[in-house]
Design an enzyme around this catalytic site. Structure first.
Site, mmCIF file in Angstrom:
data_model
loop_
_atom_site.group_PDB
_atom_site.id
_atom_site.type_symbol
_atom_site.label_atom_id
_atom_site.label_comp_id
_atom_site.label_asym_id
_atom_site.label_seq_id
_atom_site.Cartn_x
_atom_site.Cartn_y
_atom_site.Cartn_z
ATOM 1 N N LYS A 180 32.156 51.459 39.334
ATOM 2 C CA LYS A 180 32.492 51.671 40.753
ATOM 3 C C LYS A 180 33.876 51.106 41.012
ATOM 4 O O LYS A 180 34.121 49.915 40.832
ATOM 5 C CB LYS A 180 31.483 50.990 41.685
ATOM 6 C CG LYS A 180 31.708 51.456 43.123
ATOM 7 C CD LYS A 180 31.067 50.563 44.159
ATOM 8 C CE LYS A 180 31.910 49.393 44.588
ATOM 9 N NZ LYS A 180 33.220 49.718 45.203
ATOM 10 N N GLY A 233 35.038 40.012 41.056
ATOM 11 C CA GLY A 233 35.207 39.998 42.501
ATOM 12 C C GLY A 233 34.895 38.630 43.069
ATOM 13 O O GLY A 233 35.013 37.616 42.380
ATOM 14 N N SER A 234 34.466 38.624 44.316
ATOM 15 C CA SER A 234 34.316 37.348 45.027
ATOM 16 C C SER A 234 32.973 36.674 44.716
ATOM 17 O O SER A 234 32.033 37.317 44.243
ATOM 18 C CB SER A 234 34.421 37.602 46.531
ATOM 19 O OG SER A 234 33.339 38.402 46.941
ATOM 20 N N GLY A 238 29.286 38.302 43.947
ATOM 21 C CA GLY A 238 28.707 37.970 42.638
ATOM 22 C C GLY A 238 27.295 37.423 42.786
ATOM 23 O O GLY A 238 26.382 37.789 42.039
ATOM 24 N N GLU A 255 33.075 37.556 36.630
ATOM 25 C CA GLU A 255 34.471 37.089 36.730
ATOM 26 C C GLU A 255 34.776 36.909 38.207
ATOM 27 O O GLU A 255 35.025 37.887 38.911
ATOM 28 C CB GLU A 255 35.417 38.128 36.129
ATOM 29 C CG GLU A 255 35.266 38.342 34.636
ATOM 30 C CD GLU A 255 35.841 37.216 33.806
ATOM 31 O OE1 GLU A 255 36.354 36.230 34.383
ATOM 32 O OE2 GLU A 255 35.755 37.309 32.575
ATOM 33 N N CYS A 289 43.196 36.379 40.921
ATOM 34 C CA CYS A 289 42.118 35.390 40.787
ATOM 35 C C CYS A 289 42.624 34.148 40.074
ATOM 36 O O CYS A 289 42.208 33.036 40.386
ATOM 37 C CB CYS A 289 40.937 35.985 40.047
ATOM 38 S SG CYS A 289 41.417 36.706 38.478
ATOM 39 N N GLU A 386 39.616 29.609 48.207
ATOM 40 C CA GLU A 386 40.529 30.625 47.684
ATOM 41 C C GLU A 386 41.113 31.425 48.857
ATOM 42 O O GLU A 386 40.374 32.002 49.653
ATOM 43 C CB GLU A 386 39.753 31.572 46.758
ATOM 44 C CG GLU A 386 40.625 32.606 46.101
ATOM 45 C CD GLU A 386 39.823 33.555 45.217
ATOM 46 O OE1 GLU A 386 38.774 34.044 45.653
ATOM 47 O OE2 GLU A 386 40.278 33.812 44.091
#
Ligand code: NAD
Length: 492
Positions: A180, A233-234, A238, A255, A289, A386
């Site tokens: 995706k 992603g975030s 996750g 990740e 990231c 972040e």
């Protein structure tokens, strides 16, 4: 400079070896440098996902990838790389308009994506099992077996590279893929599908579709016929994917985000440390990231380092990637609001804005000024969360133990850096930093060949390098009794 154009307005999904529209209509795609809608991506929903997953399942069950000689699978990946390289100029324009990167960075992204296929193409026939001695009556060996259908969900900041690193690993290990793409920046990933088509990758082995996270992404993670998830992603996303995966005990590579710190010791080459930090935080407008989003500086050089950082930040040109500017836009209006909100909050909590901290007025798109905060204490939000924008938080230390504690003092553990001329001190520090990778004297030192991933809330599993392949296979043991006769071996 000539005006840049996309090759087409509408971009279809790639399912079972063919370009298809989505059952959910179209997703509008903006140019973040202008805020204008420049394209539409086919919107995949459950019905499209079902088709993609069953195509991948069929391809996997046909054993076409598994039975291929690994060297041939490797050659197939090299072919994909060749086609991506050949399309790099077109991809660069698309990524520049869709994502906001400047043309050089966008072209490098296309070439990096190609390199992943080259690297893992070379690795496809080097993933070996083991022979385990059990005595003369037996032969025993292990097989690095693919999981099956690998579901991959990709973020918008480096969509093509991140998609390439996961798809390449999956194909090298004979998995099939449903990927995706990110709804905010979906266009460049279609070139991976195009390269697969041109390279003769079997239909169904790679399916790439775009959809919103909350429906298409969530439905993919929860799909009952996937065997493996790779998510980049975030943290909150996750976590929700992991909850879905837990229902079916699906293995995952996670990740996630970071709040990575570089430590500048008193003896460091300050020019090198400052230049490297600025690359670390201002590349891709800080939407990285592994960004160098904190700098922990020895008190004796603190003022000097702040001056040097300020000078570099203020020298950056800001504007559309199409004009070749150093600092492009953030991906969306929402991201700009979020980043500026963090900056306003930092000032309220007592941090000092050495430069920046506001959006750039007078530019049409979503531009944030390069920002440096001093007087940042470890409890401040700007030191812990972040931001995902061009915002650096600078902290001060006196003793090495304190520097390490500050660097380790967040919930994240993706990257960390050390700037010193003292090799022993560099080793001492690297050993104590809790992070998936430590950079010494150069932020981002490493490459496609070096394992990348996090610890703590930055996730687990590794992408890049040879380690990544281990996340795409499971060890199968085959034990064979080669002599005849009844009974087994006593004692296990
Ligand atoms: P995000 O989590 O919002 O979205 C990432 C992807 O997940 C997108 O494709 C999105 O559509 C999808 N998604 C969203 N909600 C979902 C759900 N409920 N179920 C399934 N999928 C869903 O993250 P983002 O804003 O696109 O990216 C920024 C984040 O990604 C940052 O935290 C950044 O640090 C992280 N990131 C990590 C790495 C890494 O390699 N560690 C690389 C790039 C970005």
């Amino acid at each position: 400079m000539n005006e840049l154009h996309l090759p087409r307005r509408r971009w279809c999904n790639f399912i079972d070896g063919a370009w298809v529209e989505g059952s959910g209509g179209w997703i509008e795609v903006e140019n973040p440098a202008t805020g204008e809608v420049i394209a539409e991506a086919a919107r995949a929903v459950q019905a499209d996902l079902d088709r993609a997953v069953s195509a991948a399942r069929r391809c996997f069950d046909s054993r076409v990838l598994i039975d291929m000689r690994p060297m041939e699978r490797g050659r197939m990946l090299l072919e994909i790389a060749r086609h991506l390289e050949a399309m790099a100029d077109e991809i660069a324009v698309v990524e520049c308009l869709d994502n906001g990167k400047n043309l050089t960075a966008a072209r490098n992204e296309a070439l990096a994506a190609a390199r992943y296929f080259t690297y893992y193409g070379g690795a496809a026939d080097k993933l070996e099992g083991r022979y385990i001695p059990l005595g003369g009556d037996y032969v025993d060996y292990t097989v690095p077996a693919p999981f099956g259908v690998s579901a991959q969900i990709v973020p918008w900041n480096f969509p093509m590279q991140i998609a390439a690193r996961s798809v390449a690993c999956a194909l090298a290990t004979a998995n099939c893929v449903v990927l995706k793409s990110p709804e905010l920046s979906p266009l460049s990933t279609y070139y991976i599908a195009e390269a697969c088509l041109r390279a003769g990758v079997p239909a169904g082995a790679v399916n790439i579709l775009c959809g919103y996270g909350h429906d298409c992404g969530a439905a993919l993670a929860a799909h009952e016929d996937i065997d493996h998830i790779v998510f980049t992603g975030s943290v909150p996303t996750g976590q929700s994917i992991l909850r879905a995966a837990a229902e079916r005990l699906i293995p995952c590579v996670m990740e996630l985000g970071g709040k990575s710190a570089g430590i500048v010791y008193a003896d460091a080459d300050l020019e090198q440390a400052v230049a490297s930090t600025c690359i670390g935080i201002f590349t891709n407008a800080g939407q990285v990231c592994s960004a160098s989003s904190r700098l922990v500086v020895h008190r004796s050089v603190y003022d000097r380092v702040l001056e040097m950082l300020k000078a570099r930040a203020e020298a950056l040109s800001i504007g559309p990637g199409a004009e070749g500017c150093d600092l492009g836009p953030l991906i969306s209006a929402a991201q700009l609001d979020k980043v500026e909100g963090y900056c306003l909050g930092a000032v309220q909590e007592g941090a000092e804005a050495v430069t920046g901290s506001r959006r750039c007025e007078g530019l049409k798109g979503y531009f944030m000024s390069p920002t440096i905060f001093a007087n940042v204490s470890p409890d401040m939000t700007i030191a812990r969360e972040e931001v995902f924008g061009p915002v650096l938080a600078v902290q001060v230390f006196d003793e090495a133990e304190e520097a390490v504690a500050l660097a380790n003092g967040t919930d994240y553990g993706l990257c960390a850096g050390v700037y010193t001329r003292d090799l022993a001190l560099a080793h001492w520090t690297a050993a104590r930093l809790v992070a998936g990778q430590v950079f010494v004297n150069e932020w981002f030192a490493g490459g496609i060949e070096t394992p990348f991933g996090g610890t703590k809330r930055s996730g687990y599993g590794r992408e890049k390098g040879q380690e990544a392949l281990l996340g795409y296979v499971q060890t199968k043991n085959v034990g064979i009794r080669i002599t005849s006769g009844a009974g087994g071996r006593p004692g296990g």
